[in-house]
Design a protein around this motif. Structure first.
Motif, PDB file in Angstrom:
ATOM      1  N   LEU A 215       0.815  -1.216   0.000  1.00  0.00           N
ATOM      2  CA  LEU A 215       0.000   0.000   0.000  1.00  0.00           C
ATOM      3  C   LEU A 215       0.850   1.268   0.000  1.00  0.00           C
ATOM      4  CD1 LEU A 215      -2.758   1.435   0.280  1.00  0.00           C
ATOM      5  CD2 LEU A 215      -2.555   1.118   2.758  1.00  0.00           C
ATOM      6  N   ILE A 233      -9.445   1.551   0.324  1.00  0.00           N
ATOM      7  CA  ILE A 233      -9.218   0.146   0.641  1.00  0.00           C
ATOM      8  C   ILE A 233     -10.484  -0.633   0.303  1.00  0.00           C
ATOM      9  CG2 ILE A 233      -8.514  -1.506   2.398  1.00  0.00           C
ATOM     10  CD1 ILE A 233      -6.483   0.770   1.753  1.00  0.00           C
ATOM     11  N   ARG A 236      -9.529  -5.960   3.092  1.00  0.00           N
ATOM     12  CA  ARG A 236      -8.466  -6.334   4.024  1.00  0.00           C
ATOM     13  C   ARG A 236      -8.602  -7.816   4.329  1.00  0.00           C
ATOM     14  NH1 ARG A 236      -9.321  -1.104   6.293  1.00  0.00           N
ATOM     15  NH2 ARG A 236      -7.376   0.122   6.282  1.00  0.00           N
ATOM     16  N   THR A 258      -3.460  -2.526   9.791  1.00  0.00           N
ATOM     17  CA  THR A 258      -4.532  -2.073   8.904  1.00  0.00           C
ATOM     18  C   THR A 258      -4.004  -1.782   7.501  1.00  0.00           C
ATOM     19  OG1 THR A 258      -4.271   0.256   9.547  1.00  0.00           O
ATOM     20  CG2 THR A 258      -5.810  -1.087  10.839  1.00  0.00           C
ATOM     21  N   ALA A 259      -2.723  -1.425   7.399  1.00  0.00           N
ATOM     22  CA  ALA A 259      -2.100  -1.203   6.089  1.00  0.00           C
ATOM     23  C   ALA A 259      -1.509  -2.485   5.539  1.00  0.00           C
ATOM     24  CB  ALA A 259      -1.016  -0.137   6.200  1.00  0.00           C
ATOM     25  N   VAL A 262      -3.878  -5.170   3.766  1.00  0.00           N
ATOM     26  CA  VAL A 262      -4.690  -4.755   2.617  1.00  0.00           C
ATOM     27  C   VAL A 262      -4.482  -5.704   1.442  1.00  0.00           C
ATOM     28  CG1 VAL A 262      -4.975  -2.961   0.861  1.00  0.00           C
ATOM     29  CG2 VAL A 262      -4.817  -2.345   3.286  1.00  0.00           C
ATOM     30  N   ILE A 265      -7.051  -2.443  -3.589  1.00  0.00           N
ATOM     31  CA  ILE A 265      -7.197  -0.998  -3.468  1.00  0.00           C
ATOM     32  C   ILE A 265      -7.745  -0.394  -4.756  1.00  0.00           C
ATOM     33  CG2 ILE A 265      -5.358  -0.753  -1.762  1.00  0.00           C
ATOM     34  CD1 ILE A 265      -3.513   0.247  -4.005  1.00  0.00           C
TER      35      ILE A 265
END
Length: 274
Positions: A215, A233, A236, A258-259, A262, A265
């Protein structure tokens, strides 16, 4: 050692590209992208993304980056209001059979030619080659919109190609890209991140190439060449990420789950106004 992953990956890596393209065209073993497998669903996805961002392609010149050899996305975008479509791909891999099936419904944009079909030049431009080369860029006028689906993760020079696409985009134009960050052995979406660069490049990376960008890598590249960038996003994979977390190499981890978890996107990038 995950042999159920490693053996198919090694086979895919050393498979001759001609065999891979043969299998891809026939939908055997290797899964094609959405623009090839269901181009009309790809158009719906584009239209939804454009609408949600408060933008429009009505009357615009649109470039489809990585169209997969099928004219379907192009002619349907024209039907939805685009003024002209540029179908861009590095290779010439036209899907003759499926393109011929479009003729009865899209005669305004396509023309029969012996046992084949070709786009009408006033509506569709074909652009084949390396978009980074000046000789390729000179073949088309600037475009207002650039679209792609599941193409960016396969690029071997994300920065250079993004720069080239931005250069080809008119002032006030925008890009919409759907990017899949998962390992395309989809049962193991983070497995590719557990290998060193040398092992991945020399033994496991498929001939279609997976660049393993995350990301933050994409955010940095788009921020470099565009005035305004919004990354949404779409998916996930938190449980799958946690299962693989202890084996993922540190260069692919930010410490922000949280990143790092992923999987899909959507990138909306606006060209600087002049």
């Amino acid at each position: 050692m995950n042999l159920s992953y490693l053996l198919p990956r090694v086979l895919r890596h050393f498979m001759p590209e001609s065999v891979a393209r043969f299998l891809l065209k026939r939908r055997w073993i290797i899964r094609p992208g959405l623009e090839s497998s269901d181009p009309f669903a790809a158009v719906e996805q584009y239209m939804a993304g454009i609408s949600a961002s408060g933008k429009s392609l009505i009357g615009k010149r649109v470039l489809v980056f990585g169209y997969g050899g099928r004219f379907a996305v192009g002619v349907e975008l024209l039907r939805r209001g685009a003024a002209h479509v540029v179908l861009c791909d590095h290779f010439v891999l036209l899907d003759r059979e499926r393109n011929l099936e479009l003729l009865p419904e899209y005669t305004e944009y396509l023309v029969a030619e012996n046992d084949n079909v070709r786009p009408r030049a006033e509506y569709i431009t074909m652009l084949h080659g390396d978009i980074r080369e000046e000789s390729i860029q000179k073949q088309v006028a600037e475009v207002d919109v650039v679209l792609s689906t599941s193409v960016y993760e396969h690029l071997d020079d994300v920065k250079g190609i993004t720069q080239a696409l931005a250069k080809l985009t008119a002032p006030n134009g925008f890009h919409l890209h759907f990017v899949d960050l998962r390992d395309h052995f989809f049962k193991y979406p983070f497995e590719m991140l557990t290998f060193s660069e040398s092992v991945w490049r020399n033994f496991l990376n498929p001939t279609s190439n997976l660049n393993r960008f995350r990301l933050n890598n994409y955010r940095d590249v788009f921020d470099t060449y565009f005035q305004k960038v919004e990354i949404r996003i779409l998916e996930r994979l938190e449980s799958e990420f946690r299962a693989a977390r202890s084996r993922i190499r540190p260069e692919f981890l930010t410490g922000d789950e949280t990143a790092d978890s992923v999987g899909l996107i959507q990138v909306i990038a606006e060209v600087k106004k002049q």
